[in-house]
Design an enzyme around this catalytic site. Structure first.
Site, short mmCIF file in Angstrom:
data_model
loop_
_atom_site.label_atom_id
_atom_site.label_comp_id
_atom_site.label_asym_id
_atom_site.label_seq_id
_atom_site.Cartn_x
_atom_site.Cartn_y
_atom_site.Cartn_z
N GLU A 148 -27.15 -73.71 -55.24
CA GLU A 148 -25.90 -74.62 -55.39
C GLU A 148 -26.79 -76.23 -55.57
O GLU A 148 -25.78 -77.10 -55.74
CB GLU A 148 -25.13 -74.94 -54.34
CG GLU A 148 -24.45 -73.60 -54.01
CD GLU A 148 -23.47 -73.61 -52.83
OE1 GLU A 148 -23.14 -74.78 -52.40
OE2 GLU A 148 -22.45 -72.95 -52.51
N ASP A 185 -22.95 -76.37 -43.09
CA ASP A 185 -22.37 -75.25 -42.99
C ASP A 185 -23.35 -74.09 -42.32
O ASP A 185 -24.42 -73.86 -42.97
CB ASP A 185 -22.06 -74.77 -44.57
CG ASP A 185 -21.32 -73.46 -44.37
OD1 ASP A 185 -21.07 -72.86 -43.30
OD2 ASP A 185 -20.68 -72.86 -45.54
N LYS A 242 -11.01 -71.54 -50.54
CA LYS A 242 -11.58 -70.96 -51.54
C LYS A 242 -10.54 -69.85 -52.29
O LYS A 242 -10.27 -68.81 -51.77
CB LYS A 242 -12.87 -70.07 -51.34
CG LYS A 242 -13.99 -71.12 -50.64
CD LYS A 242 -14.96 -70.15 -50.15
CE LYS A 242 -16.32 -70.75 -49.77
NZ LYS A 242 -17.12 -70.03 -49.02
N ARG A 256 -17.77 -71.71 -54.89
CA ARG A 256 -18.71 -70.71 -54.33
C ARG A 256 -19.75 -70.89 -55.04
O ARG A 256 -20.04 -71.70 -55.62
CB ARG A 256 -18.05 -69.47 -54.85
CG ARG A 256 -16.89 -68.98 -54.70
CD ARG A 256 -16.23 -69.09 -53.15
NE ARG A 256 -17.25 -68.42 -52.34
CZ ARG A 256 -16.95 -67.14 -51.64
NH1 ARG A 256 -15.63 -66.74 -51.85
NH2 ARG A 256 -17.49 -66.52 -50.75
P1 PGA Z 1 -20.72 -68.40 -50.77
O1 PGA Z 1 -21.16 -69.76 -50.04
O2 PGA Z 1 -19.95 -69.28 -51.94
O3 PGA Z 1 -22.11 -67.89 -51.31
O4 PGA Z 1 -19.91 -67.85 -49.84
C1 PGA Z 1 -20.25 -71.04 -49.58
C2 PGA Z 1 -20.02 -71.28 -48.53
O5 PGA Z 1 -20.35 -70.52 -47.34
O6 PGA Z 1 -19.32 -72.12 -48.15
ZN ZN Z 2 -19.25 -71.67 -45.66
#
Ligand code: PGA
Ligand code: ZN
Length: 424
Positions: free
Chosen positions: A202, A239, A334, A363
Site C-alpha cells: 500500500e 491496524d 469496505k 483495499r
Molecule cells: P486488505 O487490507 O485490503 O489486504 O484486506 C486492508 C485492511 O486490513 O484494512
Molecule cells: Zn484492516
C-alpha cells in the site's frame, strides 16, 4: 435508462486481474465501477469469483465476466440507474447465495458501483454531491500508512498498518501536507539506519525492524523529525489485523518469537496505548475472538478508537451484534466486503445509529478508481483510509480529496479529529 453494460478485465495495483464494469445510459452519460481486492480478508466477506488453475496464479476473472455478460447485463438493461436499492436487490437475488459466491462479490461490487456512478452522471452531479442528497457533508479525516507490514509485506513484521492521523490539521489538504512530511522523515530515518528497502503493497515503507515496537519508536521519531508534537499534532493509528496471526485465542508474534493468548495480546496492546500516542487500533484481536474484542474495548475504548474490519466485514447485522456484545466503537466500511452499494450503506447507517464512528476504506489491491473518496464524503463517514502516501493508486484518492476541497461549491467542511470514536 441503462442501455448497455460492458464488463472487462483490467489490472490492479499488484498486477492482478480485476473486474471493471461500465454502465451506459440512454442519455449518453455513463458510470465506471472497479472491484478492488484484499489480501488480509475477513472470512465472512463477500466471496471473490476467481477462475483458479495456472493462469495469473489462478486469479483470472473470466467466469465472473461471463456471469455479468450472461445474467447481469440483460437484467440491467432498461432499468433506471437511480434505483440503486432495487438494482442491488436484483443482483443479490440473481446471485442467490449468502456469500455471493456464484456470480462473485467482485462482479457484484463492480456492477453496483458502476450503476451508482451512472446515476450520479445522469443527475449531472459529482458522486459525493449525489450521495449527500442536499445534506451538509464533510471531507473525511485521513488515516495514512507510514510502514506497511503483515500480509502486505511478506509478513516481515506482524502488525499490518503503522499509520498516522494528523489530528492537528484544520483541513483535508493540511492533513496531507503534514502526513507528507512524516512520510518523508520516516524514509530518511530508514535510510540513515541502512534499513531503506522500498515500499510495501500500500506504499508504506518496507518494515525492516527487529521488533514490532521498533516500528512504533521509529514512527514517533519520524513525527518529531517532521516538526510535529506526537499525540498533539500527529497521532498514531494501527491496524493489527490480528486474524492474520491468531486463531482460537492464540496469537503468534513471529518477530518477537512469542505466543500470546487473548489476554496477553490485549495487555500488550494496552501497554502500547499507554506508551505511545495511539488514537486508533483496528482488529486488535482476531475476527473469531469476540470476547477478546469486548475486553479490549472495555479496557481502552474510552480513550482509543477500536475499529472492526475482519470482525465486522461491512455487515449491518454483524455491527448490530457487536454493539449488543460491546465490541469496538468504530466500523471499517469496505464496499467489496459487502458486495453491493446498498449493503455497504446499510452497514454505515447501522454503525452511525448505534453511535459507532465510521471509516471508509480501500483495499490493498487497488486501482485508479477514486469512488471511495466520494463515498466517505457524500455519506459523511468522517474518516478515510486508503493506504500510504506513495504509489498512484493511493495518491489518486488523496488527490481527489484535494479536488473536492478546492472546486467551487465544496463539501461544507472537514470532519477533522472530532470524527474519531472516543467512547462507547
Ligand atoms: P486488505 O487490507 O485490503 O489486504 O484486506 C486492508 C485492511 O486490513 O484494512
Ligand atoms: Zn484492516
Amino acid at each position: 435508462t441503462i442501455q448497455t453494460v460492458l464488463a472487462r478485465r483490467i489490472w490492479d495495483s499488484r498486477g492482478r486481474p480485476t473486474i471493471e464494469v461500465e454502465v451506459l445510459n440512454a442519455d449518453g452519460t455513463s458510470g465506471l465501477g472497479i472491484a478492488p481486492a484484499g489480501a488480509s480478508r475477513g472470512s465472512r466477506e463477500a466471496v471473490e469469483l476467481r477462475d483458479g488453475g495456472e493462469r495469473f496464479g489462478g486469479r483470472d476473472v473470466q467466469q465472473a465476466l461471463a456471469g455479468i455478460a450472461r445474467e447481469i447485463a440483460p437484467a440491467l438493461v432498461g432499468r433506471d440507474a437511480a434505483d440503486q436499492a432495487g438494482i442491488d436487490a436484483m443482483l443479490i437475488a440473481l446471485d442467490g447465495t449468502p456469500t455471493k459466491s456464484r456470480l462473485g462479490g467482485n462482479a457484484l461490487i463492480a456492477t453496483s458501483l458502476a450503476v451508482l456512478h451512472a446515476a450520479a452522471a445522469q443527475a449531472r452531479l459529482p458522486l459525493w454531491r449525489y450521495l449527500a442528497q442536499g445534506r451538509d457533508v464533510r471531507l473525511p479525516l485521513p488515516q495514512i500508512q507510514i510502514f506497511g507490514g503483515g500480509a502486505h509485506a511478506g509478513r516481515r513484521v506482524d502488525i499490518q498498518d503503522f499509520m498516522v492521523i494528523a489530528t492537528g490539521a484544520e483541513s483535508f489538504s493540511q492533513a496531507l501536507e503534514m502526513t507528507a512530511e512524516v512520510y518523508r522523515a520516516a524514509g530518511e530515518l530508514m535510510q540513515e539506519r541502512g534499513a531503506l528497502a522500498g515500499v510495501a503493497d500500500e506504499g508504506g515503507w518496507w518494515p525492516s525492524f527487529r521488533r514490532n515496537e521498533e516500528a512504533l519508536d521509529t514512527l514517533v521519531a519520524a513525527i518529531e523529525r517532521a516538526g510535529y508534537v506526537p499525540g498533539e499534532q500527529v497521532a498514531i493509528a494501527l491496524d493489527i489485523a490480528a486474524s492474520e496471526f491468531g486463531h482460537g485465542g492464540r496469537y503468534r508474534l513471529a518477530l518477537e518469537n512469542e505466543e500470546l493468548d487473548s489476554d496477553g495480546l490485549c495487555e500488550r496492546l494496552v501497554r502500547w496505548v499507554e506508551r505511545y500516542p495511539i488514537v486508533s487500533i483496528e482488529d486488535p484481536l482476531a475476527e473469531d475472538d469476540e470476547a477478546g474484542l469486548v475486553a479490549f474495548t472495555r479496557a481502552v475504548g474510552d480513550r482509543v478508537q477500536v475499529v472492526g474490519d475482519d470482525y465486522l466485514v461491512t455487515s449491518a447485522p454483524r455491527v448490530r451484534s457487536a454493539a449488543a456484545a460491546g465490541a469496538c466503537n468504530c466500523v471499517l466500511i469496505k464496499p467489496n466486503q459487502a458486495g453491493t452499494v446498498t449493503e455497504t450503506r446499510a452497514a454505515l447507517d447501522a454503525a452511525k445509529a448505534l453511535g459507532y464512528a465510521t471509516i471508509v476504506s480501500a483495499r490493498s489491491g487497488e486501482t485508479e478508481d477514486v469512488a471511495i473518496v466520494h463515498l466517505a464524503t457524500g455519506w459523511d463517514a468522517g474518516q478515510l483510509k486508503v493506504g500510504s502516501f506513495a504509489r498512484s493508486e493511493r495518491m489518486a484518492k488523496w488527490n481527489e480529496g484535494v479536488r473536492l476541497q478546492t472546486r467551487p461549491a465544496p463539501p461544507s467542511g472537514y470532519a477533522g479529529r472530532g470524527a474519531l470514536a472516543r467512547r462507547r
